[in-house]
Design a protein around this motif. Structure first.
Motif, short mmCIF file in Angstrom:
data_model
loop_
_atom_site.label_atom_id
_atom_site.label_comp_id
_atom_site.label_asym_id
_atom_site.label_seq_id
_atom_site.Cartn_x
_atom_site.Cartn_y
_atom_site.Cartn_z
N GLN A 190 42.88 44.60 62.50
CA GLN A 190 41.98 43.59 61.97
C GLN A 190 41.09 43.11 63.11
O GLN A 190 41.56 42.60 64.12
N VAL A 228 39.97 34.52 56.65
CA VAL A 228 41.37 34.71 56.30
C VAL A 228 41.77 33.56 55.37
O VAL A 228 41.56 32.40 55.68
N THR A 249 45.56 38.29 66.68
CA THR A 249 45.16 38.95 65.44
C THR A 249 45.91 40.26 65.27
O THR A 249 45.96 41.06 66.19
N ARG A 280 42.17 38.47 53.37
CA ARG A 280 40.83 37.86 53.47
C ARG A 280 40.27 37.56 52.09
O ARG A 280 40.69 38.17 51.10
N ASP A 297 37.27 31.12 60.79
CA ASP A 297 37.46 32.23 61.73
C ASP A 297 36.49 32.16 62.89
O ASP A 297 36.82 32.51 63.99
N THR A 350 48.27 34.47 54.57
CA THR A 350 49.02 35.35 55.46
C THR A 350 50.29 35.78 54.75
O THR A 350 50.97 34.95 54.13
N ARG A 393 44.29 27.35 60.89
CA ARG A 393 43.85 27.83 59.59
C ARG A 393 43.44 26.69 58.69
O ARG A 393 42.60 26.80 57.84
N TYR A 427 47.06 39.52 57.44
CA TYR A 427 46.11 38.53 56.95
C TYR A 427 45.49 39.03 55.64
O TYR A 427 45.21 40.23 55.50
#
Lengths: 184, 604
Positions: free
Chosen positions: B148, B159, B144, B184, B133, B162, B128, B182
């Motif tokens: 999603q 994303v 995932t 977004r 992504d 979290t 991340r 997640y």
């Protein structure tokens, strides 16, 4: 080109996964020596995993992975205590931390046999001692809660847990000697 | 003093060692390599016994994730590790997952899952922070969460955070908040109630207190429309920006809280590092007036977007639910009485007006769960004796202090510049409590063990040195061997004695004698320019104090103090003291009492 990069990245992750898995229980032991609260220790260990994964390209494979990882774990432990402030303090000074790390590295080759012996010694524990450990570890109770359950004083719970661990330590030492391993 | 091995084990079992105990243990471990080895051996036993005996607990925790996504994430990670190991290293899974041949099948499964969980977290965190992504690995795509789509399938926004914990969250949105969800970019989060903890793509931790409405615009920018949040920004990822309808808060490497008031005014509390606070009244951030807020300070932007230039000292460190509180909330929810106590204590610290608290926590000898008192354990002329709580309705590990015949015990007040007494503007220039114009309330409990043994005196004194009389402006208890409760106000060499009147509504004084019941005391001090007003109530319900005439009332020319002394004279019975609460209002004292009761109710 992109495919080659991806392949290198994948291999790097697998190296990390292998080394992390091999060192996981030793690093967990290291963190738990300094951070007694279970969930906090797990958080510190998790932070350590993230930091190691982030910096894995800086790891020199000619050096022992555990030694390098312990350096990162140490920083995370110290960071944890800085964030906790006054309510919990690091109980060991820097010199002592270094000596404990030295001992862990010395014992590292024998830890696997140590853990096997521990399993045997746990089975040999008297029921009362085993029950105490179950309350502490399986039920995750603290000394005050155990004292309430067993109608003991809190201080005697601390003392008894200490005695049980020392008994296990002595048993493991005996076992290791008997099985011809290096005396711990 | 316990042996170093006992201290080490007590540390493993969660007891907070005193500074002296820690020093002894650390020195012992450093003096001989055999001792350092003992530390490691006992550490291995502690860690490994936990490892072996906590399978059920671990399964419970995993089971806690009814969310199939988490289960699948672990399985997917394991699968990828296994496949990767066979493919790239030709290693059997057994080599990868920490000595399974020597461990039972049940343990092997658990160790495998634990290692996998830690690996998954590490992989995902690193990815991340370093990738988008679009270039996420197959391993991560497999992990995932349900519902999603994988990034390759649909052009979803990146994303940016979290969910790491959702406690009592009720949302007005469609999807429920669960661990592992997640968030977004651009996704609106609407909380009716509860506490939501998230980790951003940059590794910053954010805690949102419902009701709240916010949007993670990207990994570094949060638009808070209503409610409160706190954020701890990762050391290497400064630059988190929180915008509100009236202000913009720019992190400069820190931990801080942002709240929006009922009229859209914005308040900011900085716990660590520095933030830049901008008013939203003018166009463009660069042209807006700004104020730098440092740790321990609070800033405000008014409802019209104008910056309030007066920076305040934080009333306490727990006004916002901070990221480090989440672990305790999680454990409290799982039934841990210790964690519930910790969260109650955090809530207690948020009580407006609270300046000091001491309930004599048993495991830590009074050092934990204490506010504004220096030193641990309490300073005594003999060794301090902590005994069971005077009443069951308190923080579950709290006790009480027993003071024996011819003993004194002191609670020294923390009068440092960043401590609550200073923040509440209660201190004089000399650092003593008693600043003119201030008001202070003190509540505490007592019990006499043997009311037949009177001796000369016993009770509580407010002091500015350890000398009786000359440095003791006020005493509450009994004195002169009479066994009647009252107050003694010392002014220079003159002492004004006043007995408690059990029924102050009548003309005659109805004295209060000693007994062995637990008594709840409340003292009000109003510090004035020309004299300080003193009022005392005994056993009056806290919520009835305002409507009840004090049982003793007087004026002292100059009450000032920096310590409380619990004293028992020769020949007198032991006294037990408990639950000292000091606050700037009686409402705060009542609030603290209620919180302790709630905690006890929860514990039952």
């Amino acid at each position: 080109m992109a495919e080659r990069e991806w392949s290198g990245e994948s291999e790097r992750r697998c190296d990390f996964a292998t080394l992390w898995a091999e060192s996981y229980d030793k690093l967990r032991t290291y963190v738990r020596i300094f951070v007694p609260l279970l969930h906090d220790a797990d958080d510190v260990l998790q932070d350590t995993a993230v930091a190691i994964a982030k910096d894995f390209d800086k790891y020199d494979p000619s050096r022992p992975f555990l030694e390098w990882a312990i350096g990162i774990a140490r920083n995370r432990v110290l960071q944890y205590y800085r964030k906790r402030g006054r309510d919990r303090r690091m109980i060991f000074d820097v010199d002592t931390i270094s000596k404990i790390e030295g001992s862990l590295m010395e014992l590292e080759p024998h830890i696997d046999s140590y853990e096997e012996s521990l399993e045997f010694c746990l089975q040999k524990l008297p029921d009362r001692a085993r029950r105490l450990l179950e309350l502490r570890y399986t039920c995750c109770l603290n000394a005050t809660e155990i004292a309430e359950q067993l109608k003991m004083t809190v201080q005697s719970v601390y003392t008894r847990l200490s005695q049980v661990r020392v008994t296990l330590r002595d048993c493991v030492r005996r076992q290791t000697r008997e099985s011809g391993g290096t005396a711990l | 003093m316990k042996s170093p091995i006992e201290l080490l084990n007590a540390h493993f079992d969660g007891r907070v060692l005193t500074a002296e105990e820690a020093r002894v243990l650390s020195q012992w471990a450093a003096t001989d390599p055999a001792n350092a080895r003992t530390v490691v051996e006992l550490g291995i036993i502690h860690s490994q016994v936990d490892y072996r005996l906590s399978v059920a607990r671990f399964i419970d925790e995993i089971g806690d994730s009814e969310d199939p996504a988490i289960q699948r994430s672990i399985e997917s990670a394991m699968e990828s590790i296994e496949i990767g190991s066979y493919r790239d290293k030709s290693l059997p899974l057994a080599t990868v997952v920490s000595k399974p041949k020597r461990q039972s099948e049940r343990l092997r499964g658990w160790v495998t899952a634990a290692v996998a969980a830690s690996l998954l977290f590490a992989f995902v965190s690193v990815l991340r922070s370093s990738t988008t992504d679009q270039d996420a690995s197959p391993e991560v795509a497999a992990a995932t969460p349900e519902g999603q789509s994988s990034p390759q399938e649909a052009p979803l926004a990146a994303v940016v955070a979290t969910v790491t914990e959702a406690i009592g969250v009720e949302s007005t949105g469609v999807a429920p908040f669960r661990r592992g969800k997640y968030v977004r970019g651009g996704e609106a989060l609407e909380l009716k109630e509860g506490v939501l903890a998230l980790t951003t793509a940059d590794g910053s931790e954010v805690v949102v207190e419902g009701p709240a409405s916010l949007v993670f615009e990207d990994g570094q920018r949060i638009a808070l429309k209503a409610g409160r949040l706190s954020a701890r920004v990762d050391e290497e990822a400064t630059g988190l920006v929180v915008t509100t309808p009236t202000a913009t808060v720019v992190d400069l490497g820190t931990e801080f809280g942002v709240g929006i008031g009922p009229h859209l005014e914005t308040s900011v509390a900085v716990y660590d590092g520095v933030v830049e606070l901008y008013g939203a009244s003018s166009d463009g951030l660069a042209n807006s007036p700004s104020k730098r807020i440092t740790a321990g300070r609070a800033g405000q932007v008014n409802a019209d977007g104008t910056l309030n230039w007066a920076v305040q000292t934080l009333p306490n460190d727990r006004e916002f639910i901070r990221p480090d509180e989440i672990a305790s909330l999680r454990k409290a929810r799982a039934g841990s009485a210790e964690a519930r106590q910790q969260t109650s204590f955090y809530a207690l610290q948020r009580t407006r007006g609270l300046v000091a608290f001491q309930s004599f926590d048993l495991p830590s000898d009074g050092s934990a769960y204490s506010v504004s008192f220096r030193g641990s354990p309490p300073r005594t002329t003999a060794s301090p004796t902590l005994v069971d709580d005077l009443q069951a309705k308190h923080l579950y590990s709290s006790g009480a202090l027993r003071v024996g015949e011819a003993e004194n015990a002191f609670l020294d007040i923390d009068n440092s510049s960043d401590a609550p007494f200073a923040r509440a503007k209660l201190l004089t220039d000399r650092g003593l409590v008693g600043r003119s114009g201030a008001e202070l309330w003190l509540a505490w409990k007592t019990r006499v063990i043997d009311p037949e043994r009177i001796g000369d005196h016993a009770g509580l004194s407010l002091m500015f040195g350890d000398q009786s009389r000359t440095q003791e402006p006020l005493f509450i208890g009994y004195s002169g061997g009479r066994g009647l409760l009252g107050i003694v106000s010392n002014v220079g060499s003159r002492a004004v004695e006043l007995e408690l009147d059990a029924n102050p509504e009548t003309f005659a004084v109805d004295p209060v004698g000693l007994d062995d019941r637990t008594h709840q005391w409340v003292l009000q001090l109003i510090f004035g320019e020309r004299g300080d007003k003193i009022a005392v109530w005994c056993d009056v319900p806290l919520d009835a104090i305002r409507e009840t005439r004090p049982q003793a009332e007087t004026v002292n020319a100059n009450v000032m103090f920096d310590r409380l002394r619990m004293g028992v004279s020769a020949g007198a019975s032991d006294w037990v003291f408990d639950d000292f609460v000091m606050a700037t209002s009686i409402d705060a004292i009542s609030d603290v009492d209620r919180l302790q009761s709630d905690d006890a109710a929860g514990a039952r």
